[in-house]
Design an enzyme around this catalytic site. Structure first.
Site, PDB file in Angstrom:
ATOM      1  N   ASN A  78     -15.452 -22.509  34.920  1.00  0.00           N
ATOM      2  CA  ASN A  78     -15.586 -21.058  34.816  1.00  0.00           C
ATOM      3  C   ASN A  78     -15.983 -20.464  36.147  1.00  0.00           C
ATOM      4  O   ASN A  78     -16.671 -21.084  36.950  1.00  0.00           O
ATOM      5  CB  ASN A  78     -16.587 -20.673  33.711  1.00  0.00           C
ATOM      6  CG  ASN A  78     -18.004 -20.507  34.223  1.00  0.00           C
ATOM      7  OD1 ASN A  78     -18.364 -19.451  34.768  1.00  0.00           O
ATOM      8  ND2 ASN A  78     -18.830 -21.543  34.073  1.00  0.00           N
ATOM      9  N   CYS A  99     -27.371 -19.318  43.065  1.00  0.00           N
ATOM     10  CA  CYS A  99     -26.719 -18.141  43.649  1.00  0.00           C
ATOM     11  C   CYS A  99     -26.809 -18.173  45.169  1.00  0.00           C
ATOM     12  O   CYS A  99     -27.778 -18.668  45.726  1.00  0.00           O
ATOM     13  CB  CYS A  99     -27.412 -16.868  43.183  1.00  0.00           C
ATOM     14  SG  CYS A  99     -27.910 -16.911  41.487  1.00  0.00           S
TER      15      CYS A  99
HETATM   16  C1  LIG Z   1     -18.918 -19.366  30.584  1.00  0.00           C
HETATM   17  C2  LIG Z   1     -20.203 -19.831  31.209  1.00  0.00           C
HETATM   18  C3  LIG Z   1     -21.097 -18.891  31.749  1.00  0.00           C
HETATM   19  C4  LIG Z   1     -22.303 -19.311  32.331  1.00  0.00           C
HETATM   20  N1  LIG Z   1     -23.178 -18.379  32.818  1.00  0.00           N
HETATM   21  C5  LIG Z   1     -24.378 -18.776  33.336  1.00  0.00           C
HETATM   22  C6  LIG Z   1     -25.337 -17.816  33.806  1.00  0.00           C
HETATM   23  O1  LIG Z   1     -25.124 -16.601  33.730  1.00  0.00           O
HETATM   24  N2  LIG Z   1     -26.500 -18.282  34.335  1.00  0.00           N
HETATM   25  C7  LIG Z   1     -26.791 -19.630  34.408  1.00  0.00           C
HETATM   26  O2  LIG Z   1     -27.885 -20.010  34.877  1.00  0.00           O
HETATM   27  N3  LIG Z   1     -25.911 -20.556  33.935  1.00  0.00           N
HETATM   28  C8  LIG Z   1     -24.723 -20.155  33.412  1.00  0.00           C
HETATM   29  N4  LIG Z   1     -23.836 -21.103  32.932  1.00  0.00           N
HETATM   30  C9  LIG Z   1     -24.195 -22.528  33.004  1.00  0.00           C
HETATM   31  C10 LIG Z   1     -24.717 -23.056  31.681  1.00  0.00           C
HETATM   32  O3  LIG Z   1     -25.879 -22.377  31.253  1.00  0.00           O
HETATM   33  C11 LIG Z   1     -25.006 -24.571  31.771  1.00  0.00           C
HETATM   34  O4  LIG Z   1     -25.965 -24.802  32.786  1.00  0.00           O
HETATM   35  C12 LIG Z   1     -23.766 -25.388  32.095  1.00  0.00           C
HETATM   36  O5  LIG Z   1     -22.636 -24.893  31.429  1.00  0.00           O
HETATM   37  C13 LIG Z   1     -23.944 -26.876  31.741  1.00  0.00           C
HETATM   38  O6  LIG Z   1     -24.214 -27.048  30.370  1.00  0.00           O
HETATM   39  P1  LIG Z   1     -23.059 -27.362  29.278  1.00  0.00           P
HETATM   40  O7  LIG Z   1     -22.266 -28.509  29.802  1.00  0.00           O
HETATM   41  O8  LIG Z   1     -23.827 -27.680  28.014  1.00  0.00           O
HETATM   42  O9  LIG Z   1     -22.243 -26.126  29.146  1.00  0.00           O
HETATM   43  C14 LIG Z   1     -22.626 -20.699  32.358  1.00  0.00           C
HETATM   44  C15 LIG Z   1     -21.714 -21.633  31.823  1.00  0.00           C
HETATM   45  C16 LIG Z   1     -20.534 -21.217  31.244  1.00  0.00           C
HETATM   46  C17 LIG Z   1     -19.597 -22.243  30.650  1.00  0.00           C
END
Ligand SMILES: Cc1cc2nc3c(=O)[nH]c(=O)nc-3n(C[C@H](O)[C@H](O)[C@H](O)COP(=O)(O)O)c2cc1C
Length: 306
Positions: free
Chosen positions: A69, A129
């Protein structure tokens, strides 16, 4: 009776299951599917000082066992959050952590101060960031910057502060120790791993931003390894995430040292993931005659005592 409740940074959570930032809205969006107040906690979508429209389309792409993403932190800004979203969040009976993203150290401080309000249990500080004053390198890749952001946020809030680490570094331990030194109450990891995909028909990158963050089952072994390493290096609690979709995944993270876990991409695969996970963990404890989930935290490190 089995106990799923945990203590996280001095807060009591009903269970160790939280919804991850950017994948769980502000929690209430999941109310049509199940009672969101069952969750141990909710992490809000990344909030910035000013509203952001995010990147143009070509923002999500599925890969083998993963998701790329480049949403680009689309959100209405902190004032919109306080005015329009927080009143809805307050109606849900669980802990809400606001996830904040800044482009300067000062911006993180302003966000922390503005969010020091009722209905917010704590902050999750996204340090993945770019620091605009330091050539665009992410705060989370330089120990001194990670420490400085943590210190500034702690100075400006009375809330609990967990700092969310980026896995796009050589030594995750160095960054974890820096944020602990900066006064963080907890650490969450991992954020997404930098990746890309190319469309072979168009012969160009799929994502509008060329690069994006990889999440989902593909990243789990990396997140797990990092939680295991960080657990041995710091004494503040860890919230583990990255590719958790099954009860087995969550237990692995807890055994590696996570006090709690977050579900991210799992919510996009099955909107009931949170509720299914809580039931599954309960089941596991009953089946294995374990009274208290807290006895499992970090247990994979103490094999000689088993
Ligand atoms: C569509 C999407 C949007 C995300 N937006 C944020 C965000 O705004 N801030 C943040 O710290 N992490 C964001 N993440 C990261 C997730 O919180 C997480 O750290 C990452 O996806 C790994 O976990 P997962 O494999 O369970 O998804 C986002 C992830 C995805 C897929």
């Amino acid at each position: 009776m089995t106990n799923l409740a945990i203590d996280l940074m001095g807060l009591t959570l009903k269970n160790p299951v939280l919804g991850a930032s950017g994948t769980y809205g502000s929690g209430f969006e999941f109310l049509p599917y199940y009672d969101v107040s069952l969750m141990g906690g909710i992490i809000g979508k990344g909030t910035t000082l000013r509203a952001k429209v995010g990147n143009p389309p070509g923002r999500l792409f599925e890969t083998s066992s993963g998701l790329l993403n480049c949403i680009g932190l689309q959100n209405g800004g902190v004032d919109y959050f306080l005015r329009e979203i927080l009143p809805e969040v307050r109606k849900i009976d669980t802990h809400f952590f606001a996830n904040i993203s800044g482009s300067t150290i000062e911006e993180y401080g302003i966000l922390a101060e503005k969010l020091d309000v009722d209905g917010v249990s704590g902050l999750e500080v996204n340090i993945s960031c770019p620091n605009v004053k330091a050539g665009g390198l992410a705060f989370g890749t330089i120990p001194e910057d990670a420490l400085a952001v943590t210190k500034e946020v702690k100075r400006k809030t009375s809330k609990k502060v967990m700092v969310k680490l980026s896995p796009n570094v050589t030594s995750i331990v160095e960054i974890a120790q820096a944020v602990e030194e900066g006064g963080a109450d907890g650490i969450s990891l991992i954020n997404t791993l930098l990746g890309m995909a190319i469309d072979v028909e168009k012969q160009e990158p799929v994502l509008s931003n060329i690069f994006g963050g990889l999440s989902g089952p593909a990243v789990k072994p990396i997140g797990l390894r990092m939680v295991y390493e960080v657990y041995e290096a710091v004494s503040i609690p860890i919230v583990g995430l990255g590719g958790i979709v099954s009860v087995q995944d969550a237990l692995e993270y807890i055994l590696a040292g996570a006090t709690a876990i977050q579900l991210g991409t799992a919510n996009l695969i099955n909107p009931l993931a949170g509720s299914v996970m809580i039931q599954g963990l309960e089941h596991y404890l009953v089946e294995h005659q374990i009274d208290d989930i807290r006895t499992l935290i970090g247990k994979a490190h103490h094999k000689e005592e088993v």
